[in-house]
Write a protein that holds these residues in place. Structure first.
Motif, short mmCIF file in Angstrom:
data_model
loop_
_atom_site.label_atom_id
_atom_site.label_comp_id
_atom_site.label_asym_id
_atom_site.label_seq_id
_atom_site.Cartn_x
_atom_site.Cartn_y
_atom_site.Cartn_z
N LEU A 1 59.67 45.73 -10.00
CA LEU A 1 60.24 44.72 -10.74
C LEU A 1 60.37 45.24 -12.24
O LEU A 1 61.33 45.03 -13.01
N ASP B 1 57.77 46.59 -19.45
CA ASP B 1 58.68 45.92 -18.78
C ASP B 1 60.01 45.75 -19.27
O ASP B 1 60.54 44.64 -19.94
N GLU C 1 62.36 38.67 -3.73
CA GLU C 1 63.56 39.56 -3.22
C GLU C 1 63.08 41.05 -2.96
O GLU C 1 63.86 41.98 -2.77
N HIS C 2 61.82 41.23 -3.14
CA HIS C 2 61.48 42.66 -3.15
C HIS C 2 61.55 43.00 -1.59
O HIS C 2 61.41 42.51 -0.67
N SER D 1 64.40 42.36 -8.13
CA SER D 1 64.64 41.46 -9.39
C SER D 1 63.48 40.38 -9.16
O SER D 1 63.61 39.73 -10.21
N SER D 2 62.60 40.27 -8.06
CA SER D 2 61.62 39.36 -7.83
C SER D 2 60.82 39.67 -6.89
O SER D 2 61.23 40.46 -5.94
N TYR D 3 59.48 39.13 -6.67
CA TYR D 3 58.54 39.49 -5.61
C TYR D 3 59.42 38.84 -4.60
O TYR D 3 59.45 39.68 -3.47
N THR E 1 54.98 45.25 -8.17
CA THR E 1 55.24 44.88 -9.44
C THR E 1 55.70 45.86 -10.77
O THR E 1 56.63 45.81 -11.39
N HIS F 1 50.50 38.25 -5.18
CA HIS F 1 51.90 38.04 -5.33
C HIS F 1 52.48 37.84 -4.07
O HIS F 1 53.56 37.04 -3.89
N ALA G 1 54.73 34.85 -2.24
CA ALA G 1 56.06 34.90 -2.14
C ALA G 1 56.48 34.98 -0.89
O ALA G 1 57.51 34.40 -0.20
#
Length: 382
Positions: free
Chosen positions: A284, A72, A294-295, A290-292, A281, A327, A331
């Motif tokens: 990210l 991560d 915003e994926h 940047s986020s789920y 994931t 997720h 989202a």
């Protein structure tokens, strides 16, 4: 001229599936790395059996946490460093059989009915195995895992993707290995590793060979590197699918009024129905999103690209197919119809004969989702 279109207007929000329904829903994964999905306890036991002393900890729970935290980092290169430990304990026939069997059992327990699992045989030769012996051991493990899953009440079929490393110079040899084992459960070829500095065209000979043999291949492209990587994978190498492909959105412009303008490469990928092996994931972790919420999977799904949902590396991402879908449900408000759409996309894109893909869709995937919908209609799980 570039194509223009509009993002479809939203409709009534679908009923949100429960965690249990997500787990029980039939799922298909096309992008899952064998050396990225080991159980922490298996790593510890194999390290003890083989004498490997490089693990940061021998406590399975702490080791699982270490892998997730080390991965991560926001860097693909740092993410890839974690594989030194998993590959280190996968250097014997027995270890490969066990890891492959564990993989099949774990995926099946998570509701996966078909999986294409990839790995690089060239990374498992330090114990004296040949390339063919590595493949034979992994295939034995997958068949054992499938049988164990059936005994536990689950069904799964595993197809293997043989991977060559982008930074190495063995892709022709690995392509020939893929072709030798194509009637033994090996369904295709892949290249993996750091994209920057190692374009797919370095392995053009291997791709030309596979095309000449009418074999299938996917290419990691459009993850850490942008549109040129995608263009080369498709137009120079002739990839059947794109591993990740999230950077295709670099060629898509969304205006304030919601209208969308597709560049020529983005339009080509959509028009040709080129499958995108998206791994939310993992993306990210490596900084590709940047986020789920915003994926790019949200926009690409709304634009009806051939989007599929995948795990990439279950150990490093601390994930599963059920968690990936959970997720996305959170989202984007996806329901069972959306999950079925992603799953059918994946099954359509699998490297299996057409009649076998169709049978899986009609006999396994669609009936499985119909059963879950019936629970809502007839007072089952709320």
């Amino acid at each position: 001229m570039e194509k223009q279109t509009s993002v479809p207007a939203g409709t009534t929000a679908p009923r949100v599936p429960t965690a249990d329904q997500i787990r029980r829903a039939p799922k298909v994964v096309l992008h899952d790395h064998l050396d990225g999905g080991l159980r922490p306890e298996t790593i510890v036991e194999l390290a003890a059996a083989t004498g490997y002393q490089g693990l940061p900890t021998t406590d399975p729970a702490k080791l699982g946490t270490w892998f997730r935290e080390a991965a991560d980092s926001g860097s693909l290169e740092r993410y890839l460093e974690t594989f030194a430990h998993t590959c280190a304990v996968m250097q014997t026939r027995d270890a490969l059989v066990r890891v492959a069997a564990d993989c099949a059992e774990d995926l099946a327990a998570d509701g996966v009915v078909y999986a294409e699992v990839r790995y690089a045989p060239e990374q498992h030769l330090e114990g004296g195995l040949t390339l063919d012996e590595v493949v034979e051991a992994v295939q034995e493990g997958f068949r054992l895992g499938e049988a164990n899953a059936r005994a536990a009440g689950h069904r799964i079929r595993i197809g293997t993707l043989i991977t060559a490393m982008r930074h190495a110079a063995r892709s022709q040899e690995i392509a020939e290995l893929t072709n030798r084992h194509r009637d033994n459960g090996v369904v295709g070829f892949d290249i993996a590793g750091a994209e920057a500095g190692y374009p797919p065209t370095r392995h053009q000979g291997a791709f030309d060979y596979l095309k000449g043999e009418n074999n299938h291949f996917t290419i990691h492209a459009g993850e850490a590197f942008g549109l040129p990587s995608i263009w080369e994978a498709l137009q120079c190498c002739g990839a059947d699918r794109l591993g990740h492909g999230v950077r295709i959105t670099d060629d898509i412009t969304v205006a304030e009024d919601g209208s969308v303008q597709l560049g020529r490469l983005a339009a080509y990928v959509r028009d040709k129905r080129i499958p995108l092996e998206m791994c939310p994931t993992s993306n990210l972790q490596t900084g590709a999103a940047s986020s789920y919420a915003e994926h790019p999977i949200g926009l690409l799904t709304r634009l009806k690209y051939r989007v599929t949902v995948n795990t990439d590396n279950r150990l490093m991402s601390g994930t599963s197919m059920s968690q990936e879908f959970a997720h996305l449900v959170e989202a984007f408000g996806y329901g069972l119809d959306d999950m079925q759409w992603f799953t059918v996309n994946a099954m359509k894109s699998a490297f299996l004969p057409f009649d076998e893909r169709l049978a899986m869709i009609n006999d396994v995937v669609k009936p499985g989702y119909a059963e879950l919908r019936a629970e809502w209609l007839f007072g089952g799980t709320a």
